[in-house]
Design an enzyme around this catalytic site. Structure first.
Site, PDB file in Angstrom:
ATOM      1  N   HIS A 305     -36.131  82.723 -38.778  1.00 44.20           N
ATOM      2  CA  HIS A 305     -36.159  82.190 -40.149  1.00 44.20           C
ATOM      3  C   HIS A 305     -36.559  80.711 -40.191  1.00 44.20           C
ATOM      4  O   HIS A 305     -36.173  79.991 -41.114  1.00 44.20           O
ATOM      5  CB  HIS A 305     -34.811  82.403 -40.844  1.00 44.20           C
ATOM      6  CG  HIS A 305     -34.606  83.812 -41.312  1.00 44.20           C
ATOM      7  ND1 HIS A 305     -33.631  84.639 -40.790  1.00 44.20           N
ATOM      8  CD2 HIS A 305     -35.247  84.550 -42.250  1.00 44.20           C
ATOM      9  CE1 HIS A 305     -33.678  85.822 -41.372  1.00 44.20           C
ATOM     10  NE2 HIS A 305     -34.658  85.795 -42.266  1.00 44.20           N
ATOM     11  N   HIS A 405     -46.186  90.181 -43.686  1.00 44.43           N
ATOM     12  CA  HIS A 405     -44.795  90.024 -44.113  1.00 44.43           C
ATOM     13  C   HIS A 405     -44.604  90.852 -45.371  1.00 44.43           C
ATOM     14  O   HIS A 405     -45.406  90.803 -46.297  1.00 44.43           O
ATOM     15  CB  HIS A 405     -44.500  88.548 -44.392  1.00 44.43           C
ATOM     16  CG  HIS A 405     -43.097  88.296 -44.824  1.00 44.43           C
ATOM     17  ND1 HIS A 405     -42.764  88.037 -46.138  1.00 44.43           N
ATOM     18  CD2 HIS A 405     -41.938  88.257 -44.127  1.00 44.43           C
ATOM     19  CE1 HIS A 405     -41.453  87.841 -46.227  1.00 44.43           C
ATOM     20  NE2 HIS A 405     -40.926  87.972 -45.025  1.00 44.43           N
TER      21      HIS A 405
END
EC number: 4.2.1.39
Length: 497
Positions: A305, A405
């Site tokens: 992340h 993504h």
């Protein structure tokens, strides 16, 4: 015999198209308020259709009779430029809608662009409780949808969609590139705006879907044709509530039993920026447990992340080497270029990143410097279909794999299946699909079924799925901000300890 039948069919076709030409010429003249004293020009045999300005219209008609293929015909007339790709289907459509109604479809404009917030509380991730769809409606009543990013920015994104829409309203929906540059001139040139970029991306998605549906073709056909019938995927969102190695291992086994042979997870708990020895030990234990649970033939992908500094990221990479992760995703924030250079020079790990990028020019810097091995453009950020294809082309030129993504919702998922079908250097498509709340799957009819860690590419028009308006209205919600809590909105719920 076959030759005689073919000749007869050809004469009949010529007569039919001549009459049709006269009708169309009259309709075009009335629509454009123009006349041609010479009337329709004669039917001329042709081998292909060409396109010219508004003063000439071409119809291409392929006549078929008794299995015989006849030469294509070209009817040249005054009016606008239009192509018909089939004979009987086109004629039936003209008969049903009328010449003027059919032509109006090709002169439609964008009438309405509406952001729609959907919500139902979901247990495993707060951002998964939301979707922002963007509905595009044309002046002749056709409807299509794109999807924008909801994370922490519901109100700003809704506002940005309404603002960005001003560059598109009243325009020809076919002119996607022209609309993009008008948006860039009006709304984007002086500032780097995530909200504006996701608004543009959603509108771009809808316009590509609209164009493909109009042509009766799947989106992949407009993008050069598919390279694969099925798209390999990897699982994400499966580890809600996991805070110890046993939980990660048990749930990883369930993922593999479901049919996945690749999975991604974040083992770092509340670590942020730096990581203590104890935190690194717990993270390593989770990764080791997952590798032991799934065996050597399953790809494990480590999600960071983007939250570590370079020193911490390098230490993590070295500790995880024995477990052979296929890639390390966003070990640093994408803006930390110097950190990525350091990470590249000190580790052998494959770097995956790209979900935060909002233009092909941003992606180019990482590609040119060799700072990414698997680039992860997000169609909801990068500029929809238009931006995604630019990044995919760059990735091919630099021999870099692509893994879109794909976290936010079903319209994005369906569209990125289409993109993945045409991407030469595809690794896999990310998939939360089996771990979303059911309403998100129901929104598009829940059409995707996993088999051998892949999903079939839909062959229907556009993105291959249709939004269920009943489900949409059931979960429509007033725009509101996602509350900020101790556990960040971007983590899988229950993993921040």
């Amino acid at each position: 015999m076959a030759s005689a039948m073919a000749s007869s069919a050809l004469r009949e076709a010529t007569c039919t198209m001549t009459r049709l030409a006269a009708d169309v010429a009259a309709s075009v003249s009335s629509i454009f308020s123009c006349k041609d004293s010479a009337g329709p020009r004669p039917v001329v045999p042709a081998t292909k259709t060409t396109s010219t300005p508004l003063d000439v219209m071409f119809f291409t008609w392929f006549a078929k009779s008794s299995g015989s293929s006849l030469p294509p015909l070209k009817v040249v007339m005054t009016g606008a430029t239009i192509s018909i790709d089939s004979t009987r289907g086109a004629l039936k459509k003209l008969a049903r809608k009328g010449i003027k109604g059919w032509l109006n479809q090709y002169m439609a404009t964008i009438k309405e662009i509406e952001p729609i917030v959907l919500y139902e509380q979901e247990t495993d991730a707060r951002w998964a409780s939301y979707s922002i769809l963007v509905r595009v409606v044309t002046s002749d009543g056709r409807v299509s949808y794109g999807e924008a990013v909801p994370t922490l920015r519901i109100l700003p994104v809704v506002s940005a969609v309404r603002q960005t829409a001003r560059a598109f309203l009243g325009r020809d929906p076919h002119e996607i590139s022209a609309a993009f540059y008008e948006w860039y001139r009006q709304d984007f040139f002086l500032s780097r705006s995530f909200e504006s970029a996701t608004a543009l991306s959603a509108i771009d998605m809808a316009l590509w879907d609209l164009k493909a549906r109009e042509l009766g073709a799947p989106l992949y056909e407009l993008l050069g044709g598919k390279l694969r019938d099925r798209v390999k995927v990897y699982a994400n969102g499966w580890y809600g509530g996991c805070r110890d190695p046993q939980c990660f291992a048990e749930k990883a086994k369930e993922v593999v039993a479901r049919g996945y042979d690749a999975l991604k997870f974040d083992p770092f708990g509340p670590s942020f920026n730096s990581i203590t020895s104890e935190e690194l030990r717990r993270a390593e234990e989770a990764v080791a447990a997952v590798r032991d649970a799934v065996g050597d033939d399953v790809d494990i992908l480590i999600e960071h992340h983007g939250r570590f500094n370079a020193n911490a990221a390098v230490e993590i990479a070295k500790r995880f080497e024995p477990y052979r992760p296929y890639f390390m995703e966003e070990p640093l924030h994408h803006e930390d270029i110097e950190g990525y250079r350091k990470y590249r020079s000190l580790t052998s790990a494959r770097i995956a990143m790209g979900e935060r990028l909002i233009s092909a020019k941003e992606a180019l810097q990482y590609l040119v410097e060799g700072l990414v091995d698997v680039i992860q453009p997000d169609a909801c950020n990068i500029g929809g279909v238009t931006g995604s294809m630019k990044v995919a082309a760059l990735a091919e030129a630099f021999s870099v794999e692509v893994s879109y993504h794909n976290a936010y919702g079903p319209v994005q998922f369906a569209l990125e299946v289409q993109l993945s079908a045409v991407t030469p250097t595809l690794y896999r498509l990310e998939s939360f699909y089996d771990y979303w709340p059911q309403w998100k799957r129901d929104l598009i009819g829940d059409p995707f079924r996993l088999s051998q860690s892949s999903v079939e590419v839909p062959r229907g028009p556009g993105i291959g799925v249709a939004v269920n308006e009943r489900v949409l209205e059931k979960y429509r919600a007033e725009p509101s901000e996602i509350p900020v809590g101790e556990e960040p909105v971007w983590v899988v719920r229950g993993t921040w300890r």
